[in-house]
Design an enzyme around this catalytic site. Structure first.
Site, PDB file in Angstrom:
ATOM      1  N   ARG A  47      58.621  34.304  32.612  1.00  0.00           N
ATOM      2  CA  ARG A  47      57.956  34.925  33.775  1.00  0.00           C
ATOM      3  C   ARG A  47      58.631  36.248  34.125  1.00  0.00           C
ATOM      4  O   ARG A  47      57.984  37.227  34.445  1.00  0.00           O
ATOM      5  CB  ARG A  47      57.959  33.985  34.982  1.00  0.00           C
ATOM      6  CG  ARG A  47      57.604  34.723  36.272  1.00  0.00           C
ATOM      7  CD  ARG A  47      57.182  33.843  37.443  1.00  0.00           C
ATOM      8  NE  ARG A  47      57.946  32.636  37.612  1.00  0.00           N
ATOM      9  CZ  ARG A  47      59.182  32.565  38.119  1.00  0.00           C
ATOM     10  NH1 ARG A  47      59.816  33.652  38.505  1.00  0.00           N
ATOM     11  NH2 ARG A  47      59.783  31.408  38.234  1.00  0.00           N
ATOM     12  N   TYR A  99      35.569  48.954  44.129  1.00  0.00           N
ATOM     13  CA  TYR A  99      35.247  47.644  43.552  1.00  0.00           C
ATOM     14  C   TYR A  99      35.147  46.584  44.664  1.00  0.00           C
ATOM     15  O   TYR A  99      36.005  46.525  45.549  1.00  0.00           O
ATOM     16  CB  TYR A  99      36.351  47.276  42.556  1.00  0.00           C
ATOM     17  CG  TYR A  99      36.242  45.897  41.978  1.00  0.00           C
ATOM     18  CD1 TYR A  99      35.164  45.544  41.179  1.00  0.00           C
ATOM     19  CD2 TYR A  99      37.210  44.938  42.231  1.00  0.00           C
ATOM     20  CE1 TYR A  99      35.069  44.279  40.651  1.00  0.00           C
ATOM     21  CE2 TYR A  99      37.116  43.661  41.700  1.00  0.00           C
ATOM     22  CZ  TYR A  99      36.043  43.332  40.911  1.00  0.00           C
ATOM     23  OH  TYR A  99      35.939  42.077  40.392  1.00  0.00           O
ATOM     24  N   ASP A 177      42.658  53.528  41.218  1.00  0.00           N
ATOM     25  CA  ASP A 177      42.174  52.486  40.313  1.00  0.00           C
ATOM     26  C   ASP A 177      41.480  53.219  39.164  1.00  0.00           C
ATOM     27  O   ASP A 177      40.398  53.781  39.336  1.00  0.00           O
ATOM     28  CB  ASP A 177      41.201  51.563  41.067  1.00  0.00           C
ATOM     29  CG  ASP A 177      40.697  50.415  40.192  1.00  0.00           C
ATOM     30  OD1 ASP A 177      40.682  50.564  38.956  1.00  0.00           O
ATOM     31  OD2 ASP A 177      40.305  49.378  40.760  1.00  0.00           O
ATOM     32  N   LYS A 202      38.717  45.249  31.382  1.00  0.00           N
ATOM     33  CA  LYS A 202      37.590  46.102  31.060  1.00  0.00           C
ATOM     34  C   LYS A 202      37.885  46.902  29.785  1.00  0.00           C
ATOM     35  O   LYS A 202      38.031  46.317  28.731  1.00  0.00           O
ATOM     36  CB  LYS A 202      37.259  46.986  32.276  1.00  0.00           C
ATOM     37  CG  LYS A 202      37.276  46.219  33.616  1.00  0.00           C
ATOM     38  CD  LYS A 202      36.212  45.146  33.733  1.00  0.00           C
ATOM     39  CE  LYS A 202      36.401  44.194  34.894  1.00  0.00           C
ATOM     40  NZ  LYS A 202      36.598  44.785  36.215  1.00  0.00           N
TER      41      LYS A 202
HETATM   42  C1  LIG Z   1      37.032  44.417  37.475  1.00  0.00           C
HETATM   43  C2  LIG Z   1      37.662  45.414  38.354  1.00  0.00           C
HETATM   44  C3  LIG Z   1      38.787  45.077  39.120  1.00  0.00           C
HETATM   45  C4  LIG Z   1      39.355  43.671  39.144  1.00  0.00           C
HETATM   46  O1  LIG Z   1      39.919  43.311  37.937  1.00  0.00           O
HETATM   47  P1  LIG Z   1      40.011  41.781  37.411  1.00  0.00           P
HETATM   48  O2  LIG Z   1      40.660  41.948  36.085  1.00  0.00           O
HETATM   49  O3  LIG Z   1      38.625  41.253  37.351  1.00  0.00           O
HETATM   50  O4  LIG Z   1      40.855  41.051  38.395  1.00  0.00           O
HETATM   51  C5  LIG Z   1      39.360  46.076  39.896  1.00  0.00           C
HETATM   52  N1  LIG Z   1      38.860  47.327  39.920  1.00  0.00           N
HETATM   53  C6  LIG Z   1      37.783  47.687  39.193  1.00  0.00           C
HETATM   54  C7  LIG Z   1      37.282  49.093  39.258  1.00  0.00           C
HETATM   55  C8  LIG Z   1      37.150  46.734  38.392  1.00  0.00           C
HETATM   56  O5  LIG Z   1      36.068  47.105  37.691  1.00  0.00           O
END
Ligand SMILES: *Cc1c(COP(=O)(O)O)cnc(C)c1O
Length: 389
Positions: A47, A99, A177, A202
């Site tokens: 961890r 998001y 982000d 993603k």
């Molecule tokens: C999907 C997404 C998240 C969250 O990510 P997870 O891996 O699903 O927890 C945060 N910001 C954006 C822009 C996203 O598309």
């Protein structure tokens, strides 16, 4: 080195002991010690750190042109680590249409800690900086945003924020982000941001087979704080997921190039279709603040959103008419995914808030994949033809 070379090699050089060209997956939860207080190698307990995650963090730091990266079990776990920098009474300024899960995290999890979120109606640097108060600790932005692909000037916003000192005498941190553009097309730390967060689920993972997240920073003190939290709270990715992400990173530049090539063709097609009322695509020269694409990005990922004419029944018929394209949450995979933000990714927003920022019932978000663009367009065309209104 240039980006594609970094993506293939950073954090992924042959194993010094065995020569393995791919980083071996370290499936172990703990590491033998030689005696009390004597670690045999660099690692103690998985961890806290482990070879697979360590290698991945080197890769992610390198492709984001940052000093330090930390990997997390999901994009939301990465965001939560950043939010842990706050104390009760602190405030966040966030850009509109972020998001939906981040919006929910702010409003449904952190508001009980008396943390206030303010969202300016506009994303000009002055509107964002006007929302900053003496209590602001973080400014949180997405550019291009989810799902309307709004752009804001990251450099200029960072410059304006630098002039502020909150009541602790500290300058608010600018968090970006960077999930939508991916590190291939935008590197916010180089544009003046303090923290970059990713949903590696993603584009970075890129194959729709792993949930993970990452935070990247340059400041060593900030890194130590986040690293402490990463170990203390423990929302870390397992070694197999780390391996999958590193594998994804090797082809990230190639994939992004194909996503970009396809999205331009799909966006053009949508704009010409009479069943489509409006297309949100930063690559169009008449898109608001289009000039920022050239100023702060090197290209555009596969994201395009559009408004279908008619009502929710037409939207349902359109989805039912698709054959190839898959109706599903998420984005950034090889396959084209389509989503209905109002009931899916952004269902956490109250209807009034959704309508205010333009996430209406007829808004559709497309993550254009890396298939042949003509097949994607044929599928859209068939479905659109079946709903002529
Ligand atoms: C999907 C997404 C998240 C969250 O990510 P997870 O891996 O699903 O927890 C945060 N910001 C954006 C822009 C996203 O598309």
């Amino acid at each position: 080195m240039r980006f594609s070379t970094i993506a293939v090699h950073a954090g992924q050089r042959p194993d010094p002991h065995t020569g393995a060209v791919c980083v071996p997956v370290a499936l172990t939860s703990t590491f033998a010690m030689d005696g009390i207080g004597q670690l045999r190698g660099e690692f103690e307990y998985a961890r806290s750190n482990n070879p697979s995650r360590h290698a991945l963090e080197l890769s992610i730091a390198a492709i984001e042109f940052g000093k330090h990266a930390l990997a997390f079990a999901s994009g939301q776990a990465a965001s939560t680590a950043i939010l842990d920098l706050l104390k009760p009474g602190d405030e966040i300024v966030a850009t509109p249409n972020i998001y939906g899960g981040t919006y929910r995290l702010f409003h449904k999890v952190y508001d009980k800690y008396n943390i206030k979120i303010s969202i300016p109606t506009d994303t000009t640097p002055s509107a964002i900086s006007n929302a900053i108060t003496k209590k602001t600790v973080l400014v949180w932005g997405e550019s291009p945003s989810n799902p309307l692909l709004d752009l804001f000037d990251i450099t200029e916003t960072a410059e304006l924020i630098k002039n502020f000192r909150n009541e602790k005498g500290v300058t608010p941190l600018l968090v970006i982000d960077n999930t939508f553009p991916s590190p291939v097309f935008q590197n916010p730390l180089q544009l003046g941001a303090d923290i970059v967060t990713h949903s590696c689920t993603k584009y970075i993972g890129g194959h729709s087979d792993v949930i993970a997240g990452a935070v990247v920073v340059n400041d060593s003190e900030l890194y130590e704080q986040l690293k402490f939290y990463q170990n203390a709270a423990g929302a870390v990715p397992g070694p197999l997921n780390c391996y999958l992400l590193q594998r994804g990173i090797r082809t990230l530049p190639l994939r992004m190039k194909k996503h970009e090539e396809n999205v331009y063709k799909v966006a053009e097609f949508l704009r010409k279709n009479s069943s489509v009322e409006k297309v949100f695509f930063p690559g169009f020269t008449d898109f608001p603040r289009h000039e920022l694409v050239a100023k702060q990005m090197r290209g555009l990922s596969g994201m395009v959103s559009f408004v279908l004419r008619g009502n929710i029944e037409n939207v349902k018929n359109f989805f039912a008419g698709l054959n190839l394209i898959i109706l599903a949450e998420s984005l950034g995979g090889p396959e084209t995914l389509i989503c209905h933000p109002a009931t899916m990714t952004h269902a956490a927003l109250p209807e009034s808030e959704r309508n205010k920022i333009g996430i209406t019932d007829n808004l559709i978000r497309l993550s254009v994949g890396i298939e042949d663009a003509d097949d994607i367009i044929d599928d859209l065309n068939n479905a659109l033809n079946s709903v002529v209104v």
